[in-house]
Design a protein around this motif. Structure first.
Motif: not given
Length: 225
Positions: A207-223
Motif C-alpha cells: 500500500v502506498e497511500e497513507p489514508e488507505m494504510l491507516e484504514a486497513l490497519r484499523a480493520v481485520a483485513f484478512e476477514d
C-alpha cells in the motif's frame, strides 16, 4: 417518459436482474430463520462493517423517497439493484457468510449481522414493493405469514438519520478499494488452479497511500478478504 423497448437481449438482462434480486432476498430470509427480537443489537454497539451497511441504508432512504416523488421508477430500481448486487452480495454477504454459517447463536458478531439483515429486509421489501409487486409480497409472507399480512398494507419504515456516517463511509471506501485488488488477484489464482477456496490464500498487500494504510490497519483485513 419514453417509448418501451423490448427484445430477446433486454428480456434476458431483466430476467438475470430479477434472479439476482430473488437470490438476495432468499439469502436474507434463510439467515433470518428463527429470528427473535431479543437478539437485536443497537447500531452504536455494532462492528464497523454493519454500521457501514446502515449508513448505505440511510443514503438509499433519501434516494428512494426522492425517486418515487419524481416517479423515477427506473432510478429507484437501479439504485436498489446496484446496492443488492454490489454492496450486499459481493461485499457484505461475502464477508459475513462465515459468521452466519459458523458462529453460535450467542455470537455478538452474528447477532449484529442478523439485526442488519432484519433492517435490510424490512426496507428492501417495502422499497421495491411498488415495482416488484408480487415478489415482494411473496418475500413478506415468508417472513410474516398470515391471512391479513401484506407488504402493501404498510408504509416504508423510517430510517434513523443517526445511521448516516460519512467519515466511516470514506474509510470503508479505502478498505473496499484494497479488497477489490485482493479478490481480483485471488480469482486469477483460482482460475489457474493454484488455490481452491479463498481461505487457502495468504496474499501480501503493498500500500502506498497513507489514508488507505491507516484504514486497513484499523480493520481485520484478512476477514474482509
Amino acid at each position: 417518459t419514453n417509448d418501451q423497448r423490448i427484445g430477446p437481449e433486454i428480456l434476458k438482462n431483466v430476467a438475470d436482474s430479477y434472479r439476482r434480486l430473488r437470490n438476495t432476498m432468499r439469502f436474507m430470509l434463510g439467515n433470518l430463520n428463527g429470528w427473535d427480537d431479543a437478539e437485536r443489537v443497537e447500531a452504536a454497539d455494532m462492528p464497523e462493517l454493519e454500521r457501514w451497511v446502515l449508513h448505505r441504508l440511510a443514503e438509499l432512504d433519501h434516494v428512494v423517497r426522492t425517486g418515487y416523488d419524481k416517479y423515477d421508477f427506473q432510478g429507484v430500481f437501479q439504485a436498489l439493484f446496484q446496492f443488492c448486487t454490489v454492496d450486499l452480495s459481493s461485499v457484505y454477504f461475502d464477508i459475513r457468510k462465515d459468521v452466519f454459517y459458523c458462529d453460535g447463536a450467542d455470537s455478538p458478531a452474528r447477532r449484529a449481522a442478523r439485526t442488519v439483515l432484519e433492517h435490510l429486509l424490512s426496507r428492501l421489501t417495502t422499497w421495491l414493493a411498488p415495482i416488484l409487486v408480487f415478489t415482494m409480497e411473496e418475500v413478506w409472507l415468508e417472513r410474516f405469514p398470515g391471512d391479513d399480512s401484506s407488504v402493501h398494507r404498510g408504509d416504508m419504515p423510517e430510517t434513523p438519520a443517526a445511521w448516516r456516517d460519512d467519515a466511516l463511509a470514506a474509510k470503508w471506501a479505502q478498505v473496499r478499494a484494497a479488497r477489490r485488488v485482493v479478490t481480483a488477484a485471488l480469482e486469477v489464482q483460482r482460475t489457474d488452479k493454484v488455490i481452491g477456496a479463498s481461505l487457502e490464500a495468504a496474499p501480501v498487500v503493498h500500500v502506498e497511500e497513507p489514508e488507505m494504510l491507516e484504514a486497513l490497519r484499523a480493520v481485520a483485513f484478512e476477514d474482509i478478504c
